[in-house]
Motif scaffolding. Structure first.
Motif, PDB file in Angstrom:
ATOM      1  N   HIS A 412       0.827  -1.202   0.000  1.00 17.64           N
ATOM      2  CA  HIS A 412       0.000   0.000   0.000  1.00 17.64           C
ATOM      3  C   HIS A 412       0.868   1.261   0.000  1.00 17.64           C
ATOM      4  O   HIS A 412       2.024   1.246   0.451  1.00 17.64           O
ATOM      5  CB  HIS A 412      -0.934   0.009   1.209  1.00 17.64           C
ATOM      6  CG  HIS A 412      -1.897  -1.139   1.211  1.00 17.64           C
ATOM      7  ND1 HIS A 412      -2.820  -1.347   0.210  1.00 17.64           N
ATOM      8  CD2 HIS A 412      -2.072  -2.160   2.098  1.00 17.64           C
ATOM      9  CE1 HIS A 412      -3.527  -2.431   0.475  1.00 17.64           C
ATOM     10  NE2 HIS A 412      -3.082  -2.948   1.617  1.00 17.64           N
ATOM     11  N   GLU A 413       0.296   2.323  -0.485  1.00 16.46           N
ATOM     12  CA  GLU A 413       1.031   3.583  -0.564  1.00 16.46           C
ATOM     13  C   GLU A 413       1.465   4.041   0.829  1.00 16.46           C
ATOM     14  O   GLU A 413       0.666   4.080   1.764  1.00 16.46           O
ATOM     15  CB  GLU A 413       0.143   4.655  -1.216  1.00 16.46           C
ATOM     16  CG  GLU A 413       0.879   5.967  -1.452  1.00 16.46           C
ATOM     17  CD  GLU A 413       0.012   6.990  -2.167  1.00 16.46           C
ATOM     18  OE1 GLU A 413       0.451   8.134  -2.325  1.00 16.46           O
ATOM     19  OE2 GLU A 413      -1.123   6.618  -2.566  1.00 16.46           O
ATOM     20  N   GLY A 414       2.733   4.351   0.944  1.00 21.39           N
ATOM     21  CA  GLY A 414       3.267   4.786   2.220  1.00 21.39           C
ATOM     22  C   GLY A 414       3.615   3.650   3.162  1.00 21.39           C
ATOM     23  O   GLY A 414       4.134   3.903   4.263  1.00 21.39           O
ATOM     24  N   GLN A 415       3.331   2.414   2.737  1.00 24.57           N
ATOM     25  CA  GLN A 415       3.612   1.255   3.585  1.00 24.57           C
ATOM     26  C   GLN A 415       4.674   0.342   2.988  1.00 24.57           C
ATOM     27  O   GLN A 415       4.915  -0.746   3.499  1.00 24.57           O
ATOM     28  CB  GLN A 415       2.322   0.450   3.806  1.00 24.57           C
ATOM     29  CG  GLN A 415       1.222   1.205   4.517  1.00 24.57           C
ATOM     30  CD  GLN A 415       1.611   1.588   5.932  1.00 24.57           C
ATOM     31  OE1 GLN A 415       2.135   0.774   6.687  1.00 24.57           O
ATOM     32  NE2 GLN A 415       1.374   2.838   6.306  1.00 24.57           N
ATOM     33  N   ASP A 416       5.289   0.752   1.887  1.00 27.01           N
ATOM     34  CA  ASP A 416       6.334  -0.055   1.278  1.00 27.01           C
ATOM     35  C   ASP A 416       7.577  -0.050   2.152  1.00 27.01           C
ATOM     36  O   ASP A 416       7.677   0.716   3.123  1.00 27.01           O
ATOM     37  CB  ASP A 416       6.649   0.457  -0.125  1.00 27.01           C
ATOM     38  CG  ASP A 416       7.115   1.898  -0.103  1.00 27.01           C
ATOM     39  OD1 ASP A 416       8.331   2.129  -0.113  1.00 27.01           O
ATOM     40  OD2 ASP A 416       6.230   2.793  -0.041  1.00 27.01           O
ATOM     41  N   SER A 419       9.490   3.353   2.598  1.00 27.98           N
ATOM     42  CA  SER A 419       8.755   4.325   3.413  1.00 27.98           C
ATOM     43  C   SER A 419       8.822   3.954   4.887  1.00 27.98           C
ATOM     44  O   SER A 419       8.981   4.824   5.758  1.00 27.98           O
ATOM     45  CB  SER A 419       7.300   4.403   2.952  1.00 27.98           C
ATOM     46  OG  SER A 419       7.207   4.832   1.612  1.00 27.98           O
ATOM     47  N   ARG A 420       8.685   2.671   5.189  1.00 25.02           N
ATOM     48  CA  ARG A 420       8.722   2.235   6.575  1.00 25.02           C
ATOM     49  C   ARG A 420      10.107   2.454   7.182  1.00 25.02           C
ATOM     50  O   ARG A 420      10.242   2.893   8.333  1.00 25.02           O
ATOM     51  CB  ARG A 420       8.339   0.754   6.671  1.00 25.02           C
ATOM     52  CG  ARG A 420       6.856   0.481   6.411  1.00 25.02           C
ATOM     53  CD  ARG A 420       6.589  -1.018   6.424  1.00 25.02           C
ATOM     54  NE  ARG A 420       5.202  -1.342   6.179  1.00 25.02           N
ATOM     55  CZ  ARG A 420       4.273  -1.498   7.124  1.00 25.02           C
ATOM     56  NH1 ARG A 420       4.607  -1.330   8.396  1.00 25.02           N
ATOM     57  NH2 ARG A 420       3.028  -1.822   6.814  1.00 25.02           N
ATOM     58  N   ALA A 423      10.626   6.106   7.902  1.00 20.69           N
ATOM     59  CA  ALA A 423       9.881   6.542   9.081  1.00 20.69           C
ATOM     60  C   ALA A 423      10.618   6.166  10.366  1.00 20.69           C
ATOM     61  O   ALA A 423      10.666   6.959  11.325  1.00 20.69           O
ATOM     62  CB  ALA A 423       8.489   5.917   9.067  1.00 20.69           C
ATOM     63  N   LYS A 426      13.570   8.476  10.934  1.00 18.85           N
ATOM     64  CA  LYS A 426      13.162   9.772  11.495  1.00 18.85           C
ATOM     65  C   LYS A 426      12.949   9.666  13.007  1.00 18.85           C
ATOM     66  O   LYS A 426      13.283  10.588  13.759  1.00 18.85           O
ATOM     67  CB  LYS A 426      11.883  10.245  10.825  1.00 18.85           C
ATOM     68  CG  LYS A 426      12.081  10.736   9.396  1.00 18.85           C
ATOM     69  CD  LYS A 426      10.771  11.235   8.809  1.00 18.85           C
ATOM     70  CE  LYS A 426      10.974  11.735   7.384  1.00 18.85           C
ATOM     71  NZ  LYS A 426       9.699  12.213   6.785  1.00 18.85           N
ATOM     72  N   GLU A 439       9.029  -0.298  16.265  1.00 21.49           N
ATOM     73  CA  GLU A 439       8.666  -0.281  14.845  1.00 21.49           C
ATOM     74  C   GLU A 439       9.573  -1.206  14.028  1.00 21.49           C
ATOM     75  O   GLU A 439       9.123  -1.859  13.085  1.00 21.49           O
ATOM     76  CB  GLU A 439       8.740   1.146  14.304  1.00 21.49           C
ATOM     77  CG  GLU A 439       7.654   2.061  14.817  1.00 21.49           C
ATOM     78  CD  GLU A 439       6.274   1.587  14.396  1.00 21.49           C
ATOM     79  OE1 GLU A 439       6.117   1.129  13.241  1.00 21.49           O
ATOM     80  OE2 GLU A 439       5.340   1.659  15.213  1.00 21.49           O
TER      81      GLU A 439
END
Length: 918
Positions: A412-416, A419-420, A423, A426, A439
Motif C-alpha cells: 500500500h502507498e506509504g507502507q512499502d 517508506s517504513r 519513518a 526519522k 517499529e
C-alpha cells in the motif's frame, strides 16, 4: 482388445502416480535461499570499534537446557557431601550470575545437528530442499557468520565442520576434525570433547611460537568454533539423565573454563565475546529429531566484550521465568529466551560483520551492551537485512508472473519497505529510540511474513492443480472399470468438437503461462494429467449414464429367494432352532400349528413380493408402465406383512428365536419391493450377523460364568449348573433377584452395538448405496412422482435395519439377565464420551466452515444418544413378552431356581431351547 486396455490403464496409473509423487518437492520442499542481496551491517565511525574483536562459539551437541542449568548430585559420589545437589557446570553458572546474559534458545524441527548448526551459524532454518539429500555436505550454498568473518578456526566432528568450511570463501575457514572412527558409541564419548579442548590449547601454544599465525590471530572479526559432540553421543547411549551424561557435562564445563583462560591469557585485552549453546536437546529416551520440548529447548549463555551484564532481582522472581526454570536456582536472574536463528544475528553484531545474506534471525537486544540509540540502530539494520531478502525474492517473482499479486502489508502507498525504513530513521533522529525499536521489530515480523508469502506464492495454484489431477484420476479409473467390467466395453467414447477444443485450449493456456513464468518441466506434466483425465471422463459420459442404471433383477430375485429359503428352513428345522440349534430326542412341546401357518404365510408373502417386483421391474424397463394389478398386489403385500405380527397374538410362540424370525419375515417384503439390486442380500446378511452376535455374547457369558463357578465352588447340582458363588450372592442381596448386575464385559456389548449401528446406517446395502435413494424401486408402488410419499417409502427402507438391531439388543438384554433397558442405558452412557470430545473441540474462531463443522459434529454426536433412546422404545415393542428361558429356571427341580443365578438359563446348559409354545 480388453487386455490392451488393461495394460494401457496400468501404464497410465504407474506414470501418473510417479509424476504426482514428485509434486510435493515442487510445492513444499523448495529452497528459500536466494542470491543477489545487498548485505547490511551496523555502521560505526572509523574510530569506534565493534563490540568485540573476536568471538568464541561453544556448541554442546545434544545438551538440554534443563540439564545444563539444574542442580544435581555428583554423578560419581565419593562422600556424603557429594550427594548434595549442586551445579555440574559451575564455570558456566558463574558467567550467568556475574558476567553475562542467559536464557533458553528455542529450536525448530527437525531437531538434528545439521539444521541446528545452520540456524546458529547462518541464521537460516533448515533448507527444506535438503530433505532429499540427507547429510549431504551442502545441498545449496548458504552464507554464514563464518563466511562473513575475516577468518574462522573450528574444531570438532567431521560431520559438522566441513559444512561451513566448504560453503565459505575458500581459505576463510580452517577445520580441525578428529577421525570418524572416534565416534564410537561403545567408547567413552568424553574423549571427543577432550580432543577438542586439547587441540585448541595446542593451537594457541603454537601461535605463541608462530609469528604468522600470531599475526592472524591479532586481527579483528575472527571466530573460534568448538563443536562438542560428546554429550550427544553419551546421551544416545546412556540417556540424558544418566550419570555418564551428567559427568560429560562436567567435562564440558571444565574444558570451557580452561579454553577461556587460555584465550584470555593469550590476548589480555578483554575484547573477546563468548557464546555457549547447543544445536538441539534430547528426550529421556536418548533420541531427538521431533518437536518434543526436551528436544527444542537448549541453553544459551553469552558473556564477554559487548555482552550485557546479568539483570539481578534479589529476593524476587525475575522476569522471564516459568515452571520450567523453577528448579534451576536462578529465579533472581532475568531469563532471556531467543529463537535459535537469532544467535547468528547476535554473533554478527558482536564482531561487527554483515548479517548473513539469508539470515532470518532477529537480533536479541537484551543480550547486547549498548545504549538505546545503539540498539535502535542495530534493530533497524536487522530489519533492512530481512527486507532486502524480500525485495530480491519479489523482483524474481514479478519477473516470472503474468499478473503478480503483491504482499499486502508492504504494497500500500506509504507502507512499502522504503517508506517504513525512512519513518523509523526519522524516529531515531528525533530521539524516539524505544518507539523506533518497536517499529523495527514490527517491520521484521512483516518482512518475515513477506518471505513466507513469496515462498508459498504458488501453493494455491499447484495444490489445486494436483487436487484436480487426483480427482480426475479417480473419475477416469472408475469410468474405465465400469467400461471394462460392467458394460464390457460395448460403448465407445463419444468425443465432441467442443469438448476437444475446450481441453486443448485449457492445456495450451496452462503451458503458455508456464513458458512465460519459466516454470520447471514437471509443471507441464502436472497440468497434462488433469486435462487428459477429465477429457476422457467427458468422452465416456455415456458409460457413466449407462452404469447409473444399476437395477439388477437377478440380484433382486436372488435376495428374495434366499429370504424365502430362510423361512422354509425354519419351518423344517423349527425344533432344532428352538432347541438352541441342537437335536433333541423328543420334541419339547407339541408343534404350534397356528404359528407355523403364520410363518408359512409370511414366507409366501416374500415369494409373492419377489414375483411381483420382478414383473413390475421388467414392465417398467420395457417402458410399458406399471401394471395396475402389480401395484395393487405390491401395496397389499406391504400392508399385510406389517399386520402379520398382530395375528401371532392369538396363539403366541414367545421364544426369542421365533420372535426374531417373525420380525425378519415382517420387514423382508419391504426390502424386496424397494430394492433395485443387492439390498436384499444386505438385509439377509445383516440379520444373520445380528442373530450370531446375540448368541455369541450369550455363549461368552455362559462360559465366563461357568469358569467363575468352577473356581469358586462345586459344579452342577441336580442337573443345573450353579455359576455364581455364595460370596457373589451375598454381595448382590440388595439387587433384585430377577436380574444380575452389569459387569465390565457388558461394555463390550455396547461397543459392538455401536459398530453394528454404524453398519445399519452406512453399509453398502443401506445409505451408502446409491440405490438406497433410487426412485426406480419406489415407482413399483408409486409410479407418479410424489416426493413426500416416495421419500417416506425410502426412509422406511432405511430405518428397517435399526428396528432389527434394536430388537436384537433387547433380546440380548434379556438373555444376559440384566435389568430392562440396562444395555441401552450403557450404550447411551458410552455414546456421550464421543459427545464430550466434540464438545471440547467446538471452535468459536476460524472460518465459518470450521466453526460450522465443529457445531454439526457435536449436534450429531448428541443426537446419537437421543436416537438410541428412541430405539429402546422400539425394542420394547418388538420383544414384549419374549421368552429367553426364565420359565425353565423357575421350573427346575429341587428348588434349583432359588440357588442358581437367574441370569443363567437351564435350557442353554442342558441343550434345551426352552420352547415357549403354548
Amino acid at each position: 482388445m480388453a487386455s490392451s486396455k488393461r495394460f494401457r490403464f496400468m501404464a497410465i496409473a504407474v506414470i501418473f502416480h510417479f509424476v504426482y509423487i514428485y509434486s510435493i518437492f515442487d510445492i513444499y520442499f523448495v529452497s528459500p535461499i536466494v542470491s543477489g542481496m545487498r548485505l547490511f551491517q551496523v555502521d560505526r565511525p572509523a574510530s569506534t570499534p565493534a563490540p568485540a574483536d573476536r568471538l568464541v562459539l561453544f556448541v554442546g551437541d545434544g545438551l538440554r537446557a534443563d540439564k545444563a542449568f539444574q542442580l544435581h548430585p555428583e554423578p560419581y559420589p565419593k562422600s556424603d557431601k557429594d550427594l548434595i545437589p549442586r551445579s555440574l557446570a559451575p564455570f558456566l553458572r558463574s558467567k550467568i550470575l556475574e558476567e553475562g546474559t542467559f536464557g533458553v534458545s528455542h529450536t525448530r524441527v527437525p531437531t538434528e545437528s545439521r539444521p541446528g548448526h545452520v540456524a546458529i551459524i547462518a541464521g537460516l532454518y533448515e533448507d527444506v530442499s535438503a530433505v532429499t539429500t540427507g547429510w549431504k555436505m551442502n545441498p545449496v550454498n548458504f552464507d554464514s557468520v563464518f563466511n562473513r568473518s575475516r577468518h574462522t578456526w573450528s574444531w570438532g566432528s567431521p560431520d559438522i565442520l566441513p559444512m561451513f568450511q566448504y560453503g565459505a570463501v575458500p581459505g576463510r575457514v580452517d577445520a580441525y576434525a578428529y577421525g570418524a572412527e572416534m565416534e564410537d558409541f561403545s567408547s567413552d564419548a568424553t574423549a571427543l570433547d577432550i580432543w577438542v579442548f586439547d587441540h585448541v590449547k595446542e593451537f594457541f601454544a603454537e601461535a605463541r611460537k608462530n609469528k604468522t599465525l600470531n599475526d592472524m590471530l591479532r586481527q579483528d572479526k575472527i571466530v573460534f568454533f568448538l563443536h562438542l559432540l560428546g554429550l550427544d553421543t553419551t546421551g544416545h547411549f546412556h540417556r540424558p539423565y544418566s550419570k555418564e551424561y551428567l559427568h560429560n557435562l562436567k567435562i564440558v564445563d571444565k574444558g570451557v573454563e580452561e579454553v577461556v583462560a587460555v584465550i584470555n591469557d593469550f590476548y589480555k585485552d578483554d575484547r573477546t565475546a563468548f557464546i555457549f549453546t547447543a544445536d538441539h536437546g534430547m528426550s529421556d529416551w536418548g533420541s531427538h529429531g521431533d518437536g518434543h520440548p526436551d528436544n527444542t529447548r537448549t541453553p544459551l549463555i553469552a558473556w564477554g566484550s559487548g555482552v550485557a551484564k546479568p539483570e539481578l532481582y534479589p529476593g524476587e522472581v525475575a522476569p522471564g521465568h516459568d515452571e520450567y526454570s523453577a528448579d534451576w536456582d536462578l529465579n533472581h536472574v532475568r531469563r532471556h529466551d531467543v529463537a535459535q536463528a537469532d544467535i547468528a544475528a547476535l554473533m554478527a553484531y558482536l564482531i561487527g560483520v554483515e548479517f548473513p545474506a539469508n539470515s532470518v534471525g532477529e537480533l536479541p537486544l537484551s543480550y547486547i551492551a549498548a545504549d538505546l540509540k545503539g540498539k535502535a540502530e542495530a534493530a533497524l539494520v536487522n530489519a533492512q537485512s530481512i527486507l532486502e531478502q524480500y525485495r530480491v525474492k519479489e523482483e524474481k517473482k514479478k519477473a516470472s508472473e503474468l499478473r503478480y499479486r503483491p504482499y499486502s502489508p508492504l504494497s500500500h502507498e506509504g507502507q512499502d519497505s522504503a517508506s517504513r525504513v525512512a519513518a523509523i530513521r526519522k524516529l531515531i533522529e528525533a530521539g524516539s529510540y524505544e518507539e523506533a525499536i518497536e517499529e523495527s521489530a514490527a517491520l521484521m515480523k512483516i518482512g518475515l511474513g513477506g518471505l513466507r508469502y513469496l515462498q508459498t506464492y504458488d501453493w494455491l495454484f499447484l495444490r489445486a492443480l494436483i487436487t484436480i489431477g487426483y480427482l480426475g484420476w479417480i473419475a477416469y479409473a472408475l469410468t474405465t472399470v465400469i467400461d471394462l467390467h460392467v458394460l464390457h466395453g460395448h460403448l465407445q467414447p463419444s468425443r465432441t468438437m467442443s469438448g476437444v477444443v475446450a481441453a486443448s485450449s485449457t492445456l495450451a493456456a496452462l503451458y503458455a503461462s508456464f513458458v512465460i513464468s519459466k516454470s520447471p518441466l514437471t509443471y507441464y506434466a502436472y497440468a497434462f494429467f488433469p486435462v487428459f483425465f477429465w477429457e476422457e471422463v467427458y468422452a465416456r459420459r455415456n458409460s457413466l449414464a449407462e452404469a447409473n442404471k444399476t437395477e439388477n433383477i437377478n440380484l433382486i430375485v436372488i435376495g428374495g429367494s434366499l429370504m424365502v429359503l430362510a423361512g422354509v428352513l425354519y419351518l423344517l428345522l423349527e425344533d432344532f432352532v428352538l432347541a438352541d440349534f441342537t437335536w433333541s430326542a423328543k420334541p419339547s412341546t407339541l408343534k404350534n400349528l397356528y404359528a407355523r401357518t403364520l410363518v408359512g404365510i409370511q414366507t409366501g408373502l416374500i415369494l409373492l413380493a419377489t414375483i411381483v417386483t420382478r414383473s413390475s421391474a421388467l414392465s417398467l424397463q420395457a417402458k410399458q408402465g406399471l401394471p395396475r394389478g402389480n401395484q395393487i398386489v405390491g401395496w397389499a403385500v406391504l400392508g399385510l406383512s406389517f399386520l402379520m405380527p398382530l395375528a401371532y397374538r392369538v396363539h403366541p410362540n414367545n421364544h426369542y428365536m421365533h420372535r426374531i424370525l417373525v420380525l425378519f419375515l415382517t420387514c423382508a417384503p419391504t426390502f424386496v419391493i424397494l430394492t433395485i439390486s443387492y439390498e436384499g442380500l444386505f438385509y439377509l446378511s445383516f440379520s444373520a450377523i445380528l442373530v450370531s452376535w446375540v448368541r455369541l455374547e450369550h455363549a461368552v457369558y455362559i462360559f465366563v460364568s461357568s469358569q467363575a463357578s468352577t473356581a469358586s465352588g462345586p459344579g452342577p447340582a441336580n442337573g443345573v449348573m450353579k455359576v455364581t458363588s455364595h460370596k457373589h450372592l451375598e454381595s448382590t442381596k440388595h439387587i433384585s433377584k430377577s436380574f444380575r448386575p452389569l459387569t465390565l464385559n457388558d461394555a463390550r456389548v455396547a461397543l459392538f452395538f455401536f459398530v453394528l449401528l454404524q453398519s445399519a446406517f452406512f453399509s453398502t446395502g443401506n445409505i451408502a448405496s446409491v440405490s438406497a435413494f433410487s426412485l426406480e424401486s419406489v415407482s413399483r408402488l408409486i409410479p407418479i412422482f410424489d416426493p413426500w410419499s416416495q421419500g417416506a417409502m425410502l426412509i422406511l427402507k432405511l430405518l428397517i435395519p435399526f428396528a432389527l438391531i434394536s430388537a436384537n439388543l433387547g433380546i440380548l438384554n434379556k438373555r444376559l439377565g440384566v435389568a430392562p433397558s440396562a444395555l441401552f442405558m450403557l450404550v447411551m452412557a458410552v455414546s456421550d464420551i464421543l459427545t464430550l470430545y466434540f464438545f471440547w473441540v467446538v471452535k468459536d474462531e476460524g472460518s465459518w466452515l470450521e466453526i460450522g463443522s465443529t457445531i454439526s459434529h457435536f449436534v450429531i454426536a448428541s443426537g446419537l444418544g437421543i436416537f438410541v433412546s428412541m430405539l429402546e422404545g422400539v425394542s420394547a415393542v418388538f420383544i414384549s413378552g419374549v421368552d429367553v428361558g426364565e420359565d425353565a429356571i423357575k421350573a427346575a427341580p429341587n428348588g434349583a431356581a432359588e440357588h442358581s443365578p437367574p441370569d443363567v438359563f437351564v435350557d442353554d446348559v442342558k441343550g434345551n431351547g426352552g420352547v415357549g409354545g403354548k
